[in-house]
Write an enzyme that holds these catalytic residues in place. Structure first.
Site, PDB file in Angstrom:
ATOM      1  N   SER A  30       3.901   5.191   0.891  1.00 33.80           N
ATOM      2  CA  SER A  30       3.190   5.293  -0.390  1.00 33.80           C
ATOM      3  C   SER A  30       1.728   4.898  -0.259  1.00 33.80           C
ATOM      4  O   SER A  30       1.419   3.780   0.133  1.00 33.80           O
ATOM      5  CB  SER A  30       3.803   4.340  -1.422  1.00 33.80           C
ATOM      6  OG  SER A  30       5.090   4.719  -1.737  1.00 33.80           O
ATOM      7  N   HIS A  61       2.845  11.032  -2.685  1.00 34.60           N
ATOM      8  CA  HIS A  61       3.414  11.567  -1.445  1.00 34.60           C
ATOM      9  C   HIS A  61       3.099  13.058  -1.400  1.00 34.60           C
ATOM     10  O   HIS A  61       3.546  13.813  -2.256  1.00 34.60           O
ATOM     11  CB  HIS A  61       4.926  11.362  -1.408  1.00 34.60           C
ATOM     12  CG  HIS A  61       5.327   9.934  -1.259  1.00 34.60           C
ATOM     13  ND1 HIS A  61       5.833   9.426  -0.092  1.00 34.60           N
ATOM     14  CD2 HIS A  61       5.255   8.913  -2.110  1.00 34.60           C
ATOM     15  CE1 HIS A  61       6.074   8.139  -0.259  1.00 34.60           C
ATOM     16  NE2 HIS A  61       5.735   7.800  -1.474  1.00 34.60           N
ATOM     17  N   HIS A  83      12.909   9.747   0.134  1.00 32.53           N
ATOM     18  CA  HIS A  83      13.646   8.529  -0.202  1.00 32.53           C
ATOM     19  C   HIS A  83      15.021   8.907  -0.732  1.00 32.53           C
ATOM     20  O   HIS A  83      15.181   9.920  -1.414  1.00 32.53           O
ATOM     21  CB  HIS A  83      12.907   7.736  -1.285  1.00 32.53           C
ATOM     22  CG  HIS A  83      11.530   7.318  -0.899  1.00 32.53           C
ATOM     23  ND1 HIS A  83      10.444   8.136  -1.065  1.00 32.53           N
ATOM     24  CD2 HIS A  83      11.064   6.177  -0.342  1.00 32.53           C
ATOM     25  CE1 HIS A  83       9.357   7.514  -0.632  1.00 32.53           C
ATOM     26  NE2 HIS A  83       9.697   6.327  -0.182  1.00 32.53           N
ATOM     27  N   TYR A  85      16.465   7.388  -3.106  1.00 32.34           N
ATOM     28  CA  TYR A  85      16.459   7.304  -4.575  1.00 32.34           C
ATOM     29  C   TYR A  85      15.977   8.592  -5.245  1.00 32.34           C
ATOM     30  O   TYR A  85      16.170   8.782  -6.442  1.00 32.34           O
ATOM     31  CB  TYR A  85      15.654   6.092  -5.075  1.00 32.34           C
ATOM     32  CG  TYR A  85      14.171   6.118  -4.770  1.00 32.34           C
ATOM     33  CD1 TYR A  85      13.298   6.982  -5.420  1.00 32.34           C
ATOM     34  CD2 TYR A  85      13.643   5.246  -3.823  1.00 32.34           C
ATOM     35  CE1 TYR A  85      11.944   6.999  -5.126  1.00 32.34           C
ATOM     36  CE2 TYR A  85      12.289   5.250  -3.530  1.00 32.34           C
ATOM     37  CZ  TYR A  85      11.445   6.132  -4.187  1.00 32.34           C
ATOM     38  OH  TYR A  85      10.111   6.148  -3.892  1.00 32.34           O
ATOM     39  N   GLU A  86      15.340   9.473  -4.485  1.00 30.46           N
ATOM     40  CA  GLU A  86      14.934  10.756  -5.068  1.00 30.46           C
ATOM     41  C   GLU A  86      16.126  11.691  -5.240  1.00 30.46           C
ATOM     42  O   GLU A  86      15.995  12.757  -5.844  1.00 30.46           O
ATOM     43  CB  GLU A  86      13.913  11.443  -4.164  1.00 30.46           C
ATOM     44  CG  GLU A  86      12.585  10.721  -4.060  1.00 30.46           C
ATOM     45  CD  GLU A  86      11.667  11.385  -3.039  1.00 30.46           C
ATOM     46  OE1 GLU A  86      11.027  12.380  -3.379  1.00 30.46           O
ATOM     47  OE2 GLU A  86      11.618  10.900  -1.892  1.00 30.46           O
ATOM     48  N   ALA A 113       4.915   0.645   1.940  1.00 34.46           N
ATOM     49  CA  ALA A 113       4.453  -0.384   1.019  1.00 34.46           C
ATOM     50  C   ALA A 113       5.661  -1.261   0.723  1.00 34.46           C
ATOM     51  O   ALA A 113       6.774  -0.749   0.581  1.00 34.46           O
ATOM     52  CB  ALA A 113       3.932   0.250  -0.255  1.00 34.46           C
ATOM     53  N   MET A 211      11.908   0.187  -0.214  1.00 33.58           N
ATOM     54  CA  MET A 211      12.945   1.198  -0.495  1.00 33.58           C
ATOM     55  C   MET A 211      12.970   2.328   0.523  1.00 33.58           C
ATOM     56  O   MET A 211      13.497   3.410   0.241  1.00 33.58           O
ATOM     57  CB  MET A 211      12.716   1.789  -1.893  1.00 33.58           C
ATOM     58  CG  MET A 211      12.644   0.746  -2.999  1.00 33.58           C
ATOM     59  SD  MET A 211      12.159   1.505  -4.552  1.00 33.58           S
ATOM     60  CE  MET A 211      11.787   0.064  -5.549  1.00 33.58           C
ATOM     61  N   SER A 212      12.426   2.095   1.698  1.00 33.10           N
ATOM     62  CA  SER A 212      12.389   3.180   2.689  1.00 33.10           C
ATOM     63  C   SER A 212      12.703   2.601   4.071  1.00 33.10           C
ATOM     64  O   SER A 212      13.337   1.558   4.185  1.00 33.10           O
ATOM     65  CB  SER A 212      11.006   3.836   2.685  1.00 33.10           C
ATOM     66  OG  SER A 212      10.030   2.916   3.110  1.00 33.10           O
ATOM     67  N   ASN A 235       2.325  -5.957  -3.239  1.00 34.28           N
ATOM     68  CA  ASN A 235       2.507  -6.838  -4.410  1.00 34.28           C
ATOM     69  C   ASN A 235       3.401  -7.976  -3.964  1.00 34.28           C
ATOM     70  O   ASN A 235       4.092  -7.851  -2.952  1.00 34.28           O
ATOM     71  CB  ASN A 235       3.201  -6.055  -5.544  1.00 34.28           C
ATOM     72  CG  ASN A 235       4.536  -5.473  -5.086  1.00 34.28           C
ATOM     73  OD1 ASN A 235       4.569  -4.435  -4.424  1.00 34.28           O
ATOM     74  ND2 ASN A 235       5.625  -6.131  -5.402  1.00 34.28           N
ATOM     75  N   HIS A 247       4.311   0.648 -10.227  1.00 30.81           N
ATOM     76  CA  HIS A 247       3.954   1.505  -9.093  1.00 30.81           C
ATOM     77  C   HIS A 247       2.428   1.609  -8.984  1.00 30.81           C
ATOM     78  O   HIS A 247       1.886   1.737  -7.888  1.00 30.81           O
ATOM     79  CB  HIS A 247       4.591   2.890  -9.256  1.00 30.81           C
ATOM     80  CG  HIS A 247       4.411   3.796  -8.078  1.00 30.81           C
ATOM     81  ND1 HIS A 247       4.853   3.468  -6.804  1.00 30.81           N
ATOM     82  CD2 HIS A 247       3.815   4.996  -7.960  1.00 30.81           C
ATOM     83  CE1 HIS A 247       4.537   4.443  -5.970  1.00 30.81           C
ATOM     84  NE2 HIS A 247       3.899   5.386  -6.648  1.00 30.81           N
TER      85      HIS A 247
HETATM   86  N1  HPA Z   1      10.202  -4.030  -4.161  1.00 29.13           N
HETATM   87  C1  HPA Z   1      10.736  -2.942  -3.566  1.00 29.13           C
HETATM   88  N2  HPA Z   1      10.011  -1.982  -3.025  1.00 29.13           N
HETATM   89  C2  HPA Z   1       8.680  -2.105  -3.068  1.00 29.13           C
HETATM   90  C3  HPA Z   1       8.054  -3.201  -3.668  1.00 29.13           C
HETATM   91  C4  HPA Z   1       8.859  -4.220  -4.252  1.00 29.13           C
HETATM   92  O1  HPA Z   1       8.379  -5.231  -4.799  1.00 29.13           O
HETATM   93  N3  HPA Z   1       6.715  -3.006  -3.538  1.00 29.13           N
HETATM   94  C5  HPA Z   1       6.546  -1.830  -2.893  1.00 29.13           C
HETATM   95  N4  HPA Z   1       7.732  -1.275  -2.596  1.00 29.13           N
END
Ligand code: HPA
Length: 272
Positions: A30, A61, A83, A85-86, A113, A211-212, A235, A247
């Site tokens: 990302s 993306h 992903h 989740y998609e 990320a 998540m990847s 973050n 996001h």
């Molecule tokens: N959690 C899960 N996936 C993420 C996060 C998060 O805080 N930040 C970026 N991808």
């Protein structure tokens, strides 16, 4: 059609479009797809032109392979990844890794990320992934094993190459880029975690969460690829962060860190 036949068709198509074959694969997470824009003599192939390739849907993306030269190395970059989740199957999520292997790639740099769990981290830190914890309750290798792709029970004791991690540290020192190290917890998403989940992840040894990456690295190891993983801490994770997660924050931080990220990865490629 058999999986191996699909891979052969994808391979044949890509090789027909290329005059030199890449040895290093880049999976750009990302907000990090910008790296592909630095590739010289690029050949960009949109995913929807590639036989059997999945197509990406997430904002930020782009959805193309870019093949060319970066720091004297012939690379193939995924600008945009898939992903679970998609709604993609894990076979689809990891298909590009199988394809990279099939066209001769030996090493991959996987980036993402991630939310910081280690309280010493700060948004904008770059983290070398030392290891991961697969918390998806899924595995892309479930199903019949095709021996020609790899063994039934691949070893994961050095999923992330120590050699490449050491090289990354050397490059970071030389280029004066702050680098941290840690364990990546791979979850399914797409909801961010609860504070209780983040507390749990910290207790079991995770430094960051995302998540990847986990499915791709499992397939990379099964294929015998050497892996370097780099997380951009976009973050602080839920409960550690004082505010709600969005996001947009993830994209803003990756935007801020991208110059350093580019410098680091280019330095690594030069040293590989
Ligand atoms: N959690 C899960 N996936 C993420 C996060 C998060 O805080 N930040 C970026 N991808």
């Amino acid at each position: 059609m058999k999986f191996s036949e699909k891979i052969q068709q994808t391979r044949g198509y890509l090789l027909s479009r290329l005059d030199q074959y890449p040895s290093i694969g880049l999976v750009l997470g990302s907000g990090l797809g910008i790296l592909a824009e630095e590739i010289e003599n690029p050949i960009a192939i949109p995913y929807d032109e590639i036989p059997h390739f999945p197509v990406s849907t997430v904002a930020g993306h782009k959805g193309q392979l870019v093949i060319g030269d970066l720091k004297g190395k012939r690379v193939i970059a995924m600008q945009g990844r898939f992903h679970y989740y998609e709604g993609h199957s894990l076979e689809a999520v990891t298909y590009p890794i199988r394809v990279m292997k099939a066209i001769g790639v030996k090493q991959i740099i996987v980036t993402n990320a991630a939310g910081g769990i280690n309280p010493n981290f700060k948004p904008g830190d770059l983290m070398i992934i030392q290891d991961h914890i697969n918390l998806t309750s899924q595995n892309p290798l479930i199903g019949p094993n095709e021996e020609k792709f790899g063994g039934r029970f691949p070893d994961m004791s050095e999923a992330y190459s120590r050699k490449l991690a050491d090289l990354t540290k050397e490059v970071a020192i030389k280029e004066k880029i702050k680098i941290v190290e840690g364990v990546y917890a791979g979850v399914l998403g797409p909801s961010y975690e609860t504070p209780a989940e983040i507390k749990f992840l910290g207790i079991i040894g995770a430094s960051a969460v995302g998540m990847s990456t986990v499915p791709e690295v499992i397939i990379a190891k099964h294929s015998g690829l050497e892996v370097l993983g780099i997380s951009c801490i976009s973050n602080m994770a839920a409960g550690i962060s004082e505010h709600f997660l969005t996001h947009d924050e993830v994209m803003e931080t990756t935007e801020k860190i991208k110059a350093q990220f580019l410098q680091l990865v280019k330095g690594i490629l030069a040293a590989m």
